[in-house]
Design an enzyme around this catalytic site. Structure first.
Site, PDB file in Angstrom:
ATOM      1  N   ARG A 229       0.883  -1.178   0.000  1.00  0.00           N
ATOM      2  CA  ARG A 229       0.000   0.000   0.000  1.00  0.00           C
ATOM      3  C   ARG A 229       0.910   1.214   0.000  1.00  0.00           C
ATOM      4  O   ARG A 229       1.677   1.423   0.953  1.00  0.00           O
ATOM      5  CB  ARG A 229      -0.904  -0.013   1.229  1.00  0.00           C
ATOM      6  CG  ARG A 229      -1.600   1.307   1.449  1.00  0.00           C
ATOM      7  CD  ARG A 229      -2.707   1.253   2.462  1.00  0.00           C
ATOM      8  NE  ARG A 229      -3.876   0.594   1.910  1.00  0.00           N
ATOM      9  CZ  ARG A 229      -5.103   0.706   2.403  1.00  0.00           C
ATOM     10  NH1 ARG A 229      -5.328   1.446   3.460  1.00  0.00           N
ATOM     11  NH2 ARG A 229      -6.116   0.085   1.838  1.00  0.00           N
TER      12      ARG A 229
ATOM     13  N   HIS B  62      -7.099   1.191  -6.580  1.00  0.00           N
ATOM     14  CA  HIS B  62      -7.363   0.278  -5.450  1.00  0.00           C
ATOM     15  C   HIS B  62      -8.062  -0.976  -6.000  1.00  0.00           C
ATOM     16  O   HIS B  62      -9.243  -1.224  -5.720  1.00  0.00           O
ATOM     17  CB  HIS B  62      -8.229   0.993  -4.405  1.00  0.00           C
ATOM     18  CG  HIS B  62      -8.258   0.328  -3.067  1.00  0.00           C
ATOM     19  ND1 HIS B  62      -7.512  -0.803  -2.756  1.00  0.00           N
ATOM     20  CD2 HIS B  62      -8.969   0.617  -1.921  1.00  0.00           C
ATOM     21  CE1 HIS B  62      -7.751  -1.156  -1.504  1.00  0.00           C
ATOM     22  NE2 HIS B  62      -8.627  -0.315  -0.983  1.00  0.00           N
TER      23      HIS B  62
ATOM     24  N   GLN C  45     -10.113  -3.574  -3.763  1.00  0.00           N
ATOM     25  CA  GLN C  45     -11.428  -3.115  -3.335  1.00  0.00           C
ATOM     26  C   GLN C  45     -12.485  -3.456  -4.394  1.00  0.00           C
ATOM     27  O   GLN C  45     -13.607  -3.854  -4.073  1.00  0.00           O
ATOM     28  CB  GLN C  45     -11.389  -1.595  -3.093  1.00  0.00           C
ATOM     29  CG  GLN C  45     -12.696  -1.051  -2.553  1.00  0.00           C
ATOM     30  CD  GLN C  45     -13.018  -1.607  -1.173  1.00  0.00           C
ATOM     31  OE1 GLN C  45     -12.182  -1.598  -0.292  1.00  0.00           O
ATOM     32  NE2 GLN C  45     -14.236  -2.117  -0.988  1.00  0.00           N
TER      33      GLN C  45
ATOM     34  N   ASP D  10     -17.217   7.642  -1.761  1.00  0.00           N
ATOM     35  CA  ASP D  10     -16.026   7.397  -0.945  1.00  0.00           C
ATOM     36  C   ASP D  10     -15.699   8.728  -0.263  1.00  0.00           C
ATOM     37  O   ASP D  10     -16.263   9.780  -0.608  1.00  0.00           O
ATOM     38  CB  ASP D  10     -14.865   6.910  -1.847  1.00  0.00           C
ATOM     39  CG  ASP D  10     -13.622   6.487  -1.053  1.00  0.00           C
ATOM     40  OD1 ASP D  10     -13.712   6.320   0.174  1.00  0.00           O
ATOM     41  OD2 ASP D  10     -12.551   6.332  -1.677  1.00  0.00           O
TER      42      ASP D  10
ATOM     43  N   CYS E  95     -16.380   1.880   0.214  1.00  0.00           N
ATOM     44  CA  CYS E  95     -15.271   0.977   0.547  1.00  0.00           C
ATOM     45  C   CYS E  95     -14.880   1.027   2.014  1.00  0.00           C
ATOM     46  O   CYS E  95     -14.246   0.106   2.522  1.00  0.00           O
ATOM     47  CB  CYS E  95     -14.066   1.293  -0.330  1.00  0.00           C
ATOM     48  SG  CYS E  95     -13.344   2.921  -0.007  1.00  0.00           S
TER      49      CYS E  95
ATOM     50  N   ARG F 224     -13.697  -8.490   1.069  1.00  0.00           N
ATOM     51  CA  ARG F 224     -12.254  -8.267   0.859  1.00  0.00           C
ATOM     52  C   ARG F 224     -11.504  -9.566   1.158  1.00  0.00           C
ATOM     53  O   ARG F 224     -10.581  -9.952   0.463  1.00  0.00           O
ATOM     54  CB  ARG F 224     -11.734  -7.148   1.778  1.00  0.00           C
ATOM     55  CG  ARG F 224     -12.265  -5.753   1.470  1.00  0.00           C
ATOM     56  CD  ARG F 224     -11.752  -5.223   0.146  1.00  0.00           C
ATOM     57  NE  ARG F 224     -10.307  -5.167   0.077  1.00  0.00           N
ATOM     58  CZ  ARG F 224      -9.551  -4.176   0.529  1.00  0.00           C
ATOM     59  NH1 ARG F 224     -10.119  -3.117   1.050  1.00  0.00           N
ATOM     60  NH2 ARG F 224      -8.225  -4.201   0.416  1.00  0.00           N
TER      61      ARG F 224
HETATM   62  N1   CP Z   1     -11.257  -0.132   2.141  1.00  0.00           N
HETATM   63  C1   CP Z   1      -9.991  -0.228   2.604  1.00  0.00           C
HETATM   64  O1   CP Z   1      -9.027  -0.436   1.840  1.00  0.00           O
HETATM   65  O2   CP Z   1      -9.875  -0.115   3.941  1.00  0.00           O
HETATM   66  P1   CP Z   1      -8.509   0.069   4.770  1.00  0.00           P
HETATM   67  O3   CP Z   1      -7.944   1.397   4.429  1.00  0.00           O
HETATM   68  O4   CP Z   1      -8.959  -0.036   6.199  1.00  0.00           O
HETATM   69  O5   CP Z   1      -7.570  -1.045   4.395  1.00  0.00           O
HETATM   70  N1  NVA Z   2      -9.896   6.760  -1.332  1.00  0.00           N
HETATM   71  C1  NVA Z   2      -9.517   6.310  -0.018  1.00  0.00           C
HETATM   72  C2  NVA Z   2      -9.773   4.850   0.117  1.00  0.00           C
HETATM   73  C3  NVA Z   2      -9.412   4.258   1.452  1.00  0.00           C
HETATM   74  C4  NVA Z   2      -9.614   2.789   1.504  1.00  0.00           C
HETATM   75  C5  NVA Z   2      -8.065   6.649   0.257  1.00  0.00           C
HETATM   76  O1  NVA Z   2      -7.240   6.518  -0.648  1.00  0.00           O
HETATM   77  O2  NVA Z   2      -7.767   7.057   1.378  1.00  0.00           O
END
Ligand code: CP
Ligand code: NVA
Length: 304
Positions: A106, A133, A136, A223, A262, A290
């Site tokens: 990540r 992502h 997701q 989101d 998400c 997930r």
């Molecule tokens: N939706 C998602 O990726 O959640 P986290 O940021 O908690 O991993």
């Molecule tokens: N768009 C958000 C998604 C988190 C899971 C971010 O990037 O923070």
């Protein structure tokens, strides 16, 4: 199942058949787990997870997913790695490939994932970047398939920020023959190249009007207005009140439309508590899925 790609960074690496196959496999693994447990198809395999950003769902679902398939996960915060002291991504990728069967990362910049993918001999999975992502979306489309029994022909309304999740959802829609109408303020549209790419195979409409997006929609998605990488706290003002998913906006979609997010959500910003806690919301199924969809992905990449 086998995938042609070594890595999953965006979803654009998958064919429509592979995408559908992963979703069907996710549903099978979920049923198998609920009947008593999964077969240890990843026995003695390991996943290394690198986090530059916080996470709840991604971290836990990958770790427990590996465990349920008989494997093991190692969690690394990038601050604790030599990466933070200047070791190159290339050397990190080569080293980790000597220990582990798969890397999930990540990250802030998507480029870092591309470098990891280039230099790692093992599969690399994007666990969220500033631009995409994909994990997701595997979970989200699995959830849609469970709820609607099909994907093809459905319409998604995306409301709010045209962000990383939105970019990946556009690829998901293109892979499964769904249309998407995306309502954002000016300047917050999704990635131009992604939209251009997806338009070759499906209808992607960009608008500034949320009610245009929700017209005849089967799925309404939003989101956070402020993703982890967005440092400007004033940006929220550009979205409110027009781009909030509330009961009025939900009722302008199809009667049986579902609401998706998400998570994490900011209640009463991008979505009201009434909607996210209401009967049309499937957000907890998304979160659960997930686990199942990533297991299908891990099995397909590691066993390929
Ligand atoms: N939706 C998602 O990726 O959640 P986290 O940021 O908690 O991993
Ligand atoms: N768009 C958000 C998604 C988190 C899971 C971010 O990037 O923070």
């Amino acid at each position: 199942m086998k995938l042609k790609t070594k890595d999953l960074l965006t979803l654009a690496e998958l064919s429509p058949k592979e995408f559908e196959g992963l979703i069907n496999q996710s549903i099978k693994l979920k049923k198998e787990l609920k009947k008593g447990g999964n077969k240890p198809i990843l026995k003695n395999k390991s996943l290394t997870m690198i986090f530059q950003k916080p996470s709840t769902r991604t971290r836990v679902s990958f770790e427990i997913g590996m465990y349920q398939l008989g494997g093991h996960a190692v969690n690394l915060s990038s601050n604790d790695m030599q990466l933070s002291r200047g070791e190159s991504v290339e050397d990190t990728a080569k080293t980790l490939s000597k220990y582990t069967d798969c890397i999930m990362a990540r990250v802030y910049e998507h480029d870092l994932l591309e470098k990891l993918s280039k230099h790692a001999s093992v599969p690399v999975i994007n666990g969220l970047s500033d631009t995409f992502h994909p994990c997701q979306i595997l979970a989200d489309f699995m959830t849609i398939k469970e709820k609607k029994k099909k994907l093809k022909g459905l319409k998604i309304a995306w409301i709010g920020d045209g962000n990383n999740v939105c970019n990946s959802m556009i690829y998901g829609a293109a892979l499964s023959g769904m249309s998407m109408s995306i309502a954002t303020p000016k300047g917050f549209e999704p990635d131009k190249e992604v939209v251009k790419d997806a338009k070759k195979s499906t209808i992607i409409e960009l608008t500034t009007d949320p009610f245009t997006a929700t017209k005849n929609a089967d799925i309404v998605v939003t989101d956070t207005y402020s993703s982890i990488h967005n440092k400007d706290s004033k940006r929220i003002k550009k979205f409110l009140p027009k781009y909030q998913v509330n009961s009025k906006l939900m009722s302008s979609a199809k009667k049986n439309a579902i609401f998706m997010h998400c998570l994490p959500a900011k209640r009463n910003q991008e979505v009201t508590s009434q909607v996210i806690d209401g009967s049309q919301s499937v957000v907890w199924d998304e979160a659960e899925n997930r686990l199942h969809s990533q297991k299908a992905l891990l099995a397909a990449l590691i066993r390929a």
